[in-house]
Scaffold this active site. Sequence first.
Site, PDB file in Angstrom:
ATOM      1  N   THR A 286       3.146  -0.863   8.708  1.00 56.92           N
ATOM      2  CA  THR A 286       3.710  -1.707   9.766  1.00 56.92           C
ATOM      3  C   THR A 286       3.937  -3.147   9.317  1.00 56.92           C
ATOM      4  O   THR A 286       4.600  -3.911  10.024  1.00 56.92           O
ATOM      5  CB  THR A 286       2.734  -1.767  10.961  1.00 56.92           C
ATOM      6  N   GLY A 287       3.325  -3.522   8.227  1.00 57.90           N
ATOM      7  CA  GLY A 287       3.322  -4.929   7.792  1.00 57.90           C
ATOM      8  C   GLY A 287       2.235  -5.737   8.480  1.00 57.90           C
ATOM      9  O   GLY A 287       2.010  -6.902   8.132  1.00 57.90           O
ATOM     10  N   ILE A 288       1.546  -5.128   9.417  1.00 54.58           N
ATOM     11  CA  ILE A 288       0.564  -5.882  10.217  1.00 54.58           C
ATOM     12  C   ILE A 288      -0.737  -6.091   9.440  1.00 54.58           C
ATOM     13  O   ILE A 288      -1.189  -7.225   9.253  1.00 54.58           O
ATOM     14  CB  ILE A 288       0.288  -5.177  11.567  1.00 54.58           C
ATOM     15  N   GLY A 289      -1.334  -4.993   8.986  1.00 53.80           N
ATOM     16  CA  GLY A 289      -2.632  -5.107   8.311  1.00 53.80           C
ATOM     17  C   GLY A 289      -2.561  -5.995   7.088  1.00 53.80           C
ATOM     18  O   GLY A 289      -3.421  -6.861   6.861  1.00 53.80           O
TER      19      GLY A 289
ATOM     20  N   HIS B  63      10.522 -23.541   9.461  1.00 54.00           N
ATOM     21  CA  HIS B  63       9.516 -24.217  10.283  1.00 54.00           C
ATOM     22  C   HIS B  63       8.080 -24.030   9.803  1.00 54.00           C
ATOM     23  O   HIS B  63       7.260 -24.930   9.977  1.00 54.00           O
ATOM     24  CB  HIS B  63       9.610 -23.732  11.735  1.00 54.00           C
TER      25      HIS B  63
ATOM     26  N   ASP C  47       0.862  -1.181   0.000  1.00 51.89           N
ATOM     27  CA  ASP C  47       0.000   0.000   0.000  1.00 51.89           C
ATOM     28  C   ASP C  47       0.901   1.234   0.000  1.00 51.89           C
ATOM     29  O   ASP C  47       2.139   1.124  -0.146  1.00 51.89           O
ATOM     30  CB  ASP C  47      -1.013  -0.045   1.163  1.00 51.89           C
ATOM     31  N   HIS C  48       0.303   2.400   0.185  1.00 47.35           N
ATOM     32  CA  HIS C  48       1.081   3.647   0.165  1.00 47.35           C
ATOM     33  C   HIS C  48       2.132   3.686   1.284  1.00 47.35           C
ATOM     34  O   HIS C  48       3.198   4.265   1.111  1.00 47.35           O
ATOM     35  CB  HIS C  48       0.140   4.849   0.273  1.00 47.35           C
TER      36      HIS C  48
ATOM     37  N   CYS D 105       3.142  -2.957   4.056  1.00 49.43           N
ATOM     38  CA  CYS D 105       2.306  -1.793   4.380  1.00 49.43           C
ATOM     39  C   CYS D 105       3.093  -0.973   5.410  1.00 49.43           C
ATOM     40  O   CYS D 105       4.289  -1.213   5.584  1.00 49.43           O
ATOM     41  CB  CYS D 105       0.911  -2.195   4.851  1.00 49.43           C
TER      42      CYS D 105
ATOM     43  N   ARG E 145       9.234 -32.998  11.065  1.00 52.42           N
ATOM     44  CA  ARG E 145       8.187 -32.798  12.079  1.00 52.42           C
ATOM     45  C   ARG E 145       7.377 -31.530  11.835  1.00 52.42           C
ATOM     46  O   ARG E 145       6.261 -31.407  12.337  1.00 52.42           O
ATOM     47  CB  ARG E 145       8.795 -32.779  13.478  1.00 52.42           C
ATOM     48  N   HIS E 146       7.938 -30.614  11.050  1.00 54.98           N
ATOM     49  CA  HIS E 146       7.214 -29.358  10.794  1.00 54.98           C
ATOM     50  C   HIS E 146       6.093 -29.532   9.767  1.00 54.98           C
ATOM     51  O   HIS E 146       5.161 -28.739   9.733  1.00 54.98           O
ATOM     52  CB  HIS E 146       8.190 -28.276  10.330  1.00 54.98           C
TER      53      HIS E 146
HETATM   54  C1  RB5 Z   1      -1.978   3.024   6.242  1.00 56.98           C
HETATM   55  O1  RB5 Z   1      -1.992   4.307   6.767  1.00 56.98           O
HETATM   56  C2  RB5 Z   1      -1.586   2.024   7.319  1.00 56.98           C
HETATM   57  O2  RB5 Z   1      -2.666   1.819   8.174  1.00 56.98           O
HETATM   58  C3  RB5 Z   1      -1.155   0.735   6.675  1.00 56.98           C
HETATM   59  O3  RB5 Z   1      -0.095   0.955   5.833  1.00 56.98           O
HETATM   60  C4  RB5 Z   1      -0.703  -0.373   7.616  1.00 56.98           C
HETATM   61  O4  RB5 Z   1       0.284   0.074   8.476  1.00 56.98           O
HETATM   62  C5  RB5 Z   1      -1.747  -1.133   8.285  1.00 56.98           C
HETATM   63  O5  RB5 Z   1      -1.501  -2.095   9.020  1.00 56.98           O
END
Ligand code: RB5
Length: 145
Positions: free
Chosen positions: A66-69, A97, A7-8, A64, A131-132
């Site tokens: 944080t890479g989380i979403g 693993h 994403d951006h 993204c 095992r993995h």
């Molecule tokens: C976008 O502003 C931000 O929410 C996205 O890039 C990401 O960090 C979400 O997890």
Amino acid sequence: MIYIGSDHGGFELKNEIVEYVKNTLKLEIKDMGCWSKDAVDYPDIAKVVADEVIKNNSFGILICGTGIGISIAANKINGIRCALCSSEYSAMMTKKHNDANILALGGRTTGVEIAKSIVKIFFETEFEGGRHSQRVKKIALLENN
Ligand code: RB5
């Protein structure tokens, strides 16, 4: 072929990683967008990349802010094992693993040079099997088929 998308929030890091994978790792990589810093929704990018990874039995990189979403979204797709990594050790272990097929990175949380090292280790490391394998199969059993 490696499929990459962001994403951006991951746009600048994505462009650096595309060049690194092509020019230094000498691997084929296909950029699936986004194409500017204009805001886009990370689940849309996660789907585009994840679908290619599944269809081609290949690997992907998703970025993204944080890479989380983007990793949460990718992991909703059957067959995807997307790992958000901020260290080389995690990148190595998730291939060994978890047989991860997508690497997620945070464009606002991980520096470019560290990200390159993470990408390098991810693509140099193989799944250990053994095992993995049964554990990875159990992950698939959790999917809503
Ligand atoms: C976008 O502003 C931000 O929410 C996205 O890039 C990401 O960090 C979400 O997890």
